[in-house]
Design a protein around this motif. Structure first.
Motif, PDB file in Angstrom:
ATOM      1  N   ALA A  32       1.091  -1.535   0.187  1.00  0.00           N
ATOM      2  CA  ALA A  32       0.269   0.310   0.514  1.00  0.00           C
ATOM      3  C   ALA A  32       0.841   1.468   0.052  1.00  0.00           C
ATOM      4  N   THR A  33       0.683   2.378  -0.437  1.00  0.00           N
ATOM      5  CA  THR A  33       1.321   3.796  -0.990  1.00  0.00           C
ATOM      6  C   THR A  33       0.504   4.654   0.113  1.00  0.00           C
ATOM      7  N   LEU A  34       0.825   4.880   1.343  1.00  0.00           N
ATOM      8  CA  LEU A  34       0.170   5.508   1.786  1.00  0.00           C
ATOM      9  C   LEU A  34       0.628   7.186   1.537  1.00  0.00           C
ATOM     10  N   THR A  35       0.807   8.389   2.250  1.00  0.00           N
ATOM     11  CA  THR A  35       0.479   9.604   2.296  1.00  0.00           C
ATOM     12  C   THR A  35       2.978  10.004   2.674  1.00  0.00           C
ATOM     13  N   ASP A  36       2.545   9.626   3.402  1.00  0.00           N
ATOM     14  CA  ASP A  36       4.331   9.238   3.470  1.00  0.00           C
ATOM     15  C   ASP A  36       4.998   8.116   3.450  1.00  0.00           C
ATOM     16  N   HIS A  37       4.611   7.171   3.515  1.00  0.00           N
ATOM     17  CA  HIS A  37       5.223   5.852   3.224  1.00  0.00           C
ATOM     18  C   HIS A  37       4.338   5.024   2.069  1.00  0.00           C
ATOM     19  N   THR A  38       5.332   3.614   2.362  1.00  0.00           N
ATOM     20  CA  THR A  38       4.891   2.929   1.530  1.00  0.00           C
ATOM     21  C   THR A  38       4.966   1.361   2.309  1.00  0.00           C
ATOM     22  N   LEU A  39       3.857   0.625   2.193  1.00  0.00           N
ATOM     23  CA  LEU A  39       3.586  -0.393   3.168  1.00  0.00           C
ATOM     24  C   LEU A  39       4.254  -1.898   2.843  1.00  0.00           C
ATOM     25  N   THR A  40       5.097  -2.853   2.742  1.00  0.00           N
ATOM     26  CA  THR A  40       4.836  -4.175   2.293  1.00  0.00           C
ATOM     27  C   THR A  40       4.290  -5.417   4.087  1.00  0.00           C
ATOM     28  N   TYR A  41       3.937  -6.137   3.603  1.00  0.00           N
ATOM     29  CA  TYR A  41       3.201  -6.407   4.670  1.00  0.00           C
ATOM     30  C   TYR A  41       2.388  -8.341   3.886  1.00  0.00           C
ATOM     31  N   THR A  42       2.083  -8.840   5.146  1.00  0.00           N
ATOM     32  CA  THR A  42       1.127 -10.092   4.975  1.00  0.00           C
ATOM     33  C   THR A  42       0.264 -10.257   5.922  1.00  0.00           C
ATOM     34  N   VAL A  43      -0.629 -10.523   5.518  1.00  0.00           N
ATOM     35  CA  VAL A  43      -1.860 -11.150   6.378  1.00  0.00           C
ATOM     36  C   VAL A  43      -2.457 -12.535   5.750  1.00  0.00           C
ATOM     37  N   LEU A  44      -3.625 -12.351   6.985  1.00  0.00           N
ATOM     38  CA  LEU A  44      -4.668 -13.589   6.570  1.00  0.00           C
ATOM     39  C   LEU A  44      -5.404 -14.272   5.626  1.00  0.00           C
ATOM     40  N   ARG A  45      -5.168 -15.302   4.076  1.00  0.00           N
ATOM     41  CA  ARG A  45      -5.994 -14.867   3.395  1.00  0.00           C
ATOM     42  C   ARG A  45      -6.865 -14.931   3.631  1.00  0.00           C
ATOM     43  N   ASP A  46      -7.980 -15.754   5.023  1.00  0.00           N
ATOM     44  CA  ASP A  46      -9.132 -15.260   5.472  1.00  0.00           C
ATOM     45  C   ASP A  46      -9.498 -14.188   6.123  1.00  0.00           C
ATOM     46  N   ALA A  47      -8.359 -13.608   6.731  1.00  0.00           N
ATOM     47  CA  ALA A  47      -9.054 -12.605   7.639  1.00  0.00           C
ATOM     48  C   ALA A  47      -8.031 -11.316   6.807  1.00  0.00           C
ATOM     49  N   PRO A  48      -8.192 -11.158   6.273  1.00  0.00           N
ATOM     50  CA  PRO A  48      -7.715  -9.466   5.607  1.00  0.00           C
ATOM     51  C   PRO A  48      -7.327  -8.625   6.599  1.00  0.00           C
TER      52      PRO A  48
END
Length: 223
Positions: A32-48
Motif C-alpha cells: 500500500a502507498t500512503l501519504t509519507d510511506h509505503t507498506l509491504t506486509y502479509t495478512v491472513l488470507r481468510d481475515a485480511p
C-alpha cells in the motif's frame, strides 16, 4: 534393519512436515502507498484485517521493519534513519529496548510518567519512540506546517514546544502547548503535531508499558 530404520525416520519427518504445513495459517502479501510511506506486509488470507508475517514501512528518509503475529507486533523491530543507519531496535515480545543510537542524545531516561493518578518524574526502561524515528517526525512537520500570515508580517520567530501524552497502547491521547512564541505559532505547531499518526512504541517500566509524556520542539524561522 538399518535401512528400515532410515526409511521409517524419513517417513516420520515427511509426515511431520505435512502436519505443520496444514496447521500453518495461509497468508497473502500486500502493498500500500500512503501519504509519507509505503507498506509491504502479509495478512491472513481468510481475515485480511489481521496482519501476520513480515512488515516493512518505507519512507523517503526512514524505514522500519519487523514481524506481526496474529495482529500483534512481535519479535525485534528495527528502525533506520535518513542515512540508512540503524537508529533503534525494540523487542515487542519481551517489551524491551534492544538498541538505541544515543551518540548525540544527552537526555536520560527520566520522564513524566502517569502513576497513582498524577504525573511524576520516573526512570523508565525506554522513552516513547515514534515509529519511523525523528527523521519521519521532522519530515511530517516540514511537510505540513504553514507559517501563520500574522507571524510573517510581524517577523515572529522562535520555538514552540508541544507535550504529547502516549498511552500504554502507543497512542497519542492528549496534547498541550508547553512553550509559546506568539502570533499563532504555537497553535500551528499544535495543529501539525496532532496530525502525527498514532504509531508509537510506549514507554516501559520493568517491561510493562506505561502512559508517559514527551515534548516535541517545533522551530519557526523566517529566511
Amino acid at each position: 534393519m538399518k535401512a528400515f530404520y532410515t526409511l521409517l525416520f524419513t517417513l516420520s519427518v515427511c509426515f511431520g512436515t505435512l502436519a505443520q504445513d496444514k496447521t500453518a495459517p495461509k497468508t497473502k502479501s500486500l502493498k500500500a502507498t500512503l501519504t509519507d510511506h509505503t507498506l509491504t506486509y502479509t495478512v491472513l488470507r481468510d481475515a485480511p484485517s489481521v496482519k501476520h508475517g513480515p512488515y516493512v514501512m518505507q519512507g523517503r528518509n526512514w524505514k522500519c521493519e519487523g514481524q506481526y503475529d496474529m495482529g500483534n507486533r512481535s519479535g525485534v523491530w528495527a528502525f533506520y534513519d535518513w542515512q540508512g543507519n540503524l537508529d533503534y531496535k525494540f523487542d515487542f515480545s519481551k517489551n524491551e529496548e534492544v538498541y538505541a543510537n544515543r551518540k548525540s542524545d544527552t537526555l536520560r531516561n527520566e520522564i513524566d510518567v502517569y502513576t497513582a493518578g498524577k504525573y511524576v518524574k520516573m526512570e523508565v526502561d525506554n522513552r516513547p519512540f515514534y515509529m519511523g524515528g525523528e527523521s519521519r517526525m521532522m519530515a511530517h512537520l516540514a511537510r505540513n506546517i504553514r507559517y501563520p500570515a500574522e507571524a510573517v508580517r510581524a517577523h515572529v520567530q522562535g520555538m514552540a514546544v508541544i507535550a504529547i501524552e502516549i498511552n500504554e497502547a502507543g497512542q497519542a491521547t492528549a496534547f498541550e502547548i508547553k512553550e509559546k512564541v506568539g502570533a499563532g505559532l504555537e497553535e500551528e505547531a499544535l495543529r501539525v503535531v496532532r496530525m502525527l499518526p498514532h504509531e508509537w512504541v510506549p514507554a516501559m517500566v520493568d517491561g510493562k508499558p506505561v502512559t508517559a509524556k514527551i515534548y516535541v520542539p517545533v522551530r519557526f524561522s523566517i529566511r
